[in-house]
Design an enzyme around this catalytic site. Structure first.
Site, PDB file in Angstrom:
ATOM      1  N   ASP A   1      38.562 -45.551  15.310  1.00  0.00           N
ATOM      2  CA  ASP A   1      37.445 -44.666  14.643  1.00  0.00           C
ATOM      3  C   ASP A   1      36.416 -44.176  15.521  1.00  0.00           C
ATOM      4  O   ASP A   1      36.002 -45.107  16.486  1.00  0.00           O
ATOM      5  CB  ASP A   1      36.954 -45.450  13.533  1.00  0.00           C
ATOM      6  CG  ASP A   1      35.643 -44.679  12.951  1.00  0.00           C
ATOM      7  OD1 ASP A   1      35.970 -43.631  12.289  1.00  0.00           O
ATOM      8  OD2 ASP A   1      34.728 -44.999  13.004  1.00  0.00           O
TER       9      ASP A   1
ATOM     10  N   GLU B   1      40.292 -41.095  17.027  1.00  0.00           N
ATOM     11  CA  GLU B   1      39.742 -39.974  16.291  1.00  0.00           C
ATOM     12  C   GLU B   1      38.342 -39.772  17.303  1.00  0.00           C
ATOM     13  O   GLU B   1      37.560 -40.545  17.865  1.00  0.00           O
ATOM     14  CB  GLU B   1      38.951 -40.657  15.144  1.00  0.00           C
ATOM     15  CG  GLU B   1      38.165 -39.592  14.243  1.00  0.00           C
ATOM     16  CD  GLU B   1      37.012 -40.175  13.417  1.00  0.00           C
ATOM     17  OE1 GLU B   1      36.510 -39.397  12.584  1.00  0.00           O
ATOM     18  OE2 GLU B   1      36.462 -41.059  13.851  1.00  0.00           O
TER      19      GLU B   1
END
Length: 633
Positions: free
Chosen positions: A271, A341
């Protein structure tokens, strides 16, 4: 009769006896001639053999494709645990690990190969799991470590892989590391990014070190009275940024990865990785002239800065490389995947692949489809998205396609429910790995969530006037399983977020029973991914008549696949024979629910004049035509 001087009218050797001929043959001159001829014969033969071997070796061969790995074969299916299935007894209206396990047969039947779980770590849930209090523990709201191990075992029994969400940029402010860092307890003193106040107002109020802004609005700096310093939080103030300039932090996070790899997970989605490093000099970020918003509200101020000192610094790739090396150490039998990401231009994002000698991510998420909006969704814009990624892809790198996730409005809401199937056709049949957000397989839509029902802290911070602009609750509402109570998600009197009122008609059970549905189309598409042309065939993408997107997947010796999508409201007629390798006729494989009255599966159609109604897609199969090649004599 002596041989010397003998001459015959018919020739020099006419009339000689056998013995005389042999005597002649063994003269030194003729022996030398025979040896020379013999040597010439064998040299010529060896030369021709060597030439033949060289020709064979140098002739271009049809390369045998390298066997694809599990993460390349099937879609990755993202599960948002809070909204997937309530498995508690008594039910509490919140999704959990037991609930996910109870739905594994459905997931397997979808044709996906792996699930990616949004965070299930212990957390105060300020950002619904992305604020981690303990990276090695399960949040009680989701269950226990025993529940996790049961899920992991059940996945393996079904041949499904498990990918965990990993949050390397920050922790919760309740994490023991942060609490000890506040108190300057070594070795935790510098586990987070701390900075002195730039100064103090006349009333004693501290001034932040610089102008850096939080993604969620307001200053990225929060004053801590106990330590008498500011700490950095690029997201919520309850999510302090870890300090990767400290090698101890990197070691801690690598140990977290080892913990879950030892538990048998198959990889990680990492993330917000572009936020891992910041400028050590804490310089102010310049104004972004192109993105400055008209709204002066602080909630959108993040876009007003050019984040040259807080985003995608060179050291980010170095840390990600360390993570990849660790995952490769665990990849002796099967690959442990790393998906990252980061939102940035495609050319910059390609650096996250690394290269052949120093690989980084197996793939960075491709958000180009998410960046498209309904108003600019055209055959041309989709063609450009596909070409942009494929043309910039490093040699040997693997593509991927993401159309939705827990942070973005659902496909049916962004592009219209009529195009749900068409978008799935595109991402599932393009080269690469598609990523499906749970609910997109049935065309779920965003749910209207009132201010009183809002749970997303991002929305709450925006206030009752602006919360709808930024709240992510609408795309996070419970999965719609049946037409029963709470859409079959939970038997509790109240669910954590409201169920979309359209659930009596839009649900899994209804689509399984229907003659034709989004779900049926999705399953047919995942089946088509097993075909050789789809997995290893060439891609040819075209825009026909400036209106229709079409692409083929072709490999000689195998059935080809053709995807045709009409993004317009109006009916169009297209000639598909202009595409390479496409013959005069093809067979209907599947079609959008909007085309249910226009096409029939397995029906033969003429490719020269295919009529496409508005807003929909069509998948055809055909026998590819290849130009015969002849070898010149």
């Amino acid at each position: 009769m002596p041989l010397e001087g003998y001459i015959s009218a018919d020739g020099p050797y006419t009339g000689l006896t056998k013995d005389q001929l042999l005597e002649c043959a063994y003269r030194p001159a003729w022996v030398r001639v025979r040896y020379m001829l013999l040597i010439a014969y064998w040299v010529g033969w060896a030369t021709m053999l060597a030439a033949a071997i060289t020709l064979i070796a140098m002739t271009p061969k049809c390369s045998t494709p390298k066997p694809l790995q599990w993460w390349q074969l099937s879609p990755v299916y993202q599960i948002y645990p809070l909204s997937y299935q309530d498995g508690n007894q008594p039910p509490d209206g919140v999704g959990d690990i037991r609930g996910i396990e109870s739905r594994l047969d459905y997931i397997k039947d979808l044709g996906v190969g792996a699930i990616w779980l949004s965070p299930i770590y212990k957390s105060p849930m300020k950002d619904f799991g992305y604020d981690v209090e303990d990276f090695r523990a399960i949040a009680p709201v989701f269950g226990t470590m025993e529940d996790f191990r049961s899920l992991s075992k059940a996945l393996k029994e079904r041949g499904l892989k498990l990918v965990m969400d990993f949050i390397p940029n920050h922790s919760s402010n309740l994490h023991k590391w942060f609490q000890r860092s506040i108190k300057k307890q070594d070795p935790y003193t510098h586990y987070y990014v701390w900075a002195d106040a730039k100064g103090f107002e006349s009333d004693g109020k501290p001034i932040p070190p610089n102008n850096w802004m939080s993604v969620f609005g307001g200053s990225a700096w929060e004053w801590n009275e106990d330590r008498r310093q500011y700490y950095l939080h690029q997201f919520l103030k309850e999510q302090p940024d870890l300090n990767y300039a400290n090698p101890l932090v990197l070691q801690e996070m690598k140990d977290v990865l080892r913990f879950w790899l030892d538990e048998g997970v198959d990889g990680f989605r990492m993330d917000a990785v572009a936020h891992l490093f910041e400028d050590e000099e804490l310089r102010d970020e310049p104004i972004n002239e192109e993105e400055t918003s008209e709204d002066e509200d602080a909630i959108v101020a993040y876009q007003d800065l050019d984040h040259i000192y807080t985003y995608n610094l060179p050291q980010v790739l170095e840390v990600l490389r360390e993570f990849r090396i660790l995952l490769d150490e665990y990849s002796n039998t099967e690959t442990k995947i790393m998906m990252t990401e980061a939102y940035m231009p495609v050319r910059n994002l390609m650096e996250y692949y690394g290269n052949k000698s120093t690989p980084i991510a197996h793939f960075p998420f491709n958000f180009e489809f998410i960046e498209l909006k309904k108003k600019n969704l055209t055959a041309e814009s989709v063609h450009n998205v596909i070409k942009s990624w494929m043309d910039n892809l490093p040699n040997g790198a693997w593509p991927n396609w993401v159309i939705g996730n827990h942070d973005n409005s659902r496909v049916a809401t962004r592009f219209g429910s009529e195009l749900v199937d068409a978008i799935n056709m595109i991402i599932l049949l393009l080269p690469g790995t598609p990523v499906t957000y749970n609910g997109e397989e049935i065309g779920m839509e965003d749910t209207a969530v009132s201010w009183e029902e809002t749970k997303d802290t991002f929305g709450i911070n925006a206030g009752p006037v602006n919360y709808k602009k930024v709240s992510r609750d609408p795309e996070r509402t419970p999965i719609q399983w049946t037409a029963g109570k709470n859409a079959g998600f939970s038997n509790a009197n109240r669910t954590w977020l409201p169920v979309n009122p359209n659930y009596p008609k839009l649900n899994v059970e209804a689509q399984l029973d229907a003659t034709w549905s989004h779900l049926r189309v999705y399953k047919l598409l995942t089946q088509a991914r097993k075909e050789e042309a789809v997995m290893n065939g060439k891609l040819d993408v075209q825009v026909l008549d400036k209106k229709v997107l079409a692409f083929t997947r072709v490999k000689e010796g195998f059935p080809g696949y053709l995807v045709v999508v009409n993004f317009l409201d109006d009916k169009v007629t297209v000639d598909l024979t202009t595409l390479r390798h496409v013959p005069e006729e093809s067979t209907v494989y599947t079609f959008s629910t909007t085309y249910a009255t226009n096409f029939t599966m397995k029906k033969r159609i003429a490719n020269s004049a295919v009529v496409l109604p508005g807003k929909g897609g069509l998948v055809l199969t055909f026998v590819p035509e290849f130009q015969e090649t002849s070898i010149p004599l």
